[in-house]
Design an enzyme around this catalytic site. Structure first.
Site, PDB file in Angstrom:
ATOM      1  N   ALA A  19       0.928  -1.210   0.260  1.00 54.73           N
ATOM      2  CA  ALA A  19      -0.053  -0.021  -0.177  1.00 54.73           C
ATOM      3  C   ALA A  19       0.916   1.225  -0.048  1.00 54.73           C
ATOM      4  CB  ALA A  19      -1.032   0.001   1.037  1.00 54.73           C
ATOM      5  N   ASP A  20       0.285   2.318  -0.579  1.00 56.32           N
ATOM      6  CA  ASP A  20       1.077   3.581  -0.626  1.00 56.32           C
ATOM      7  C   ASP A  20       0.020   4.686  -0.494  1.00 56.32           C
ATOM      8  OD1 ASP A  20       3.804   5.219  -0.716  1.00 56.32           O
ATOM      9  OD2 ASP A  20       2.729   5.896  -2.900  1.00 56.32           O
ATOM     10  N   THR A  21       0.086   5.658   0.386  1.00 57.33           N
ATOM     11  CA  THR A  21      -0.760   6.563   0.460  1.00 57.33           C
ATOM     12  C   THR A  21      -0.329   7.931  -0.019  1.00 57.33           C
ATOM     13  OG1 THR A  21      -2.328   5.489   2.115  1.00 57.33           O
ATOM     14  CG2 THR A  21      -2.193   7.791   1.854  1.00 57.33           C
TER      15      THR A  21
END
Length: 245
Positions: free
Chosen positions: A99-101
């Protein structure tokens, strides 16, 4: 012989996707305590194996800026999957979650906002200093930003290259209030936002700066749980080999 593993907690809803995860080796390719907390709240306790991917993809190479966090999430998940497979071929992961935000300023269609104001959406990752944090918050103050999380799943398949990748992106709008500068400075001085994309923590004291959220609250924290589980359900329905190898 590979050890027995089970990332499914007793509190998890007994859906087909969750049942498919039972007794599987599930990995979260992130050191984020917030992502771990969200998944545990929703009934999953994956192994934590942070990715060593440098997260230095040039955003200018993406025609659609929303593809940037998805690509970074994919690189993280693939790096961890390949590393674990190399380190322990007899105990491969069944599912790796990356995941990457990121936060984008000026959350309007880029064409219209460029035409009207000449302003492009700016990518905000983690601030490099208190001064950088203040610059970010001054830019966000009284406006709307877009929080985008890319989520990528990597799991084994029989055909080359030996794994499949499925990805989604979740987008949430965050509306900042017209906050006085002294409140922004007090928040910066608390240092809470220094390790957060965009320089604020919506679930912490940063909530004092926010007027409204349109979309998944968990997404702003760093992981869109509902969309993640929907993706799992789709994979269970459409791919009979998913998590069966």
């Amino acid at each position: 012989m590979a050890p027995q593993r089970n990332a499914v907690l007793p509190t998890a809803l007994k859906t087909p996707a969750v049942q498919k995860l039972t007794n599987k080796r599930v990995i979260l390719a992130s050191a984020s305590p917030r992502r771990k907390e969200i998944l545990q709240t929703l009934g999953l306790a994956p192994e934590i194996v942070p990715s060593t991917f440098a997260e230095d993809l040039p955003i200018s190479s993406f025609e659609d800026i929303h593809e940037y966090p998805v690509s970074t999430a994919t690189q993280k998940a693939v790096e961890v999957y390949q590393r674990l497979l190399t380190d322990a071929p007899d105990d491969p992961p069944d599912l790796v979650i990356g995941a990457d935000t990121v936060v984008f300023t000026h959350a309007l269609p880029s064409t219209s906002i460029e035409m009207e104001t000449g302003v492009r959406q700016e990518l905000l990752e983690k601030p490099s200093s208190k001064q950088d944090n203040m610059r970010m918050l001054m830019d966000l103050n009284g406006s709307v930003c877009e929080v985008v999380t890319g989520v990528s799943l990597v799991y084994p398949i029989l055909s080359a290259p030996g794994y499949e990748i499925k990805s989604i992106d979740e987008r949430t709008l965050v509306f900042f209030g017209d906050n006085p500068e002294h409140l922004l400075q007090a928040y910066v001085d608390s240092e809470e936002g220094l390790d957060r994309a965009g320089g604020f923590a919506v679930q912490g004291r940063g909530n004092l700066l926010i007027r409204k959220i349109d979309g998944d609250f968990y997404n702003v924290m760093g992981f869109p749980g509902a969309s993640f589980f929907k993706l799992l359900e789709i994979l269970v329905e459409e791919d009979e080999d998913f998590l069966a190898i």
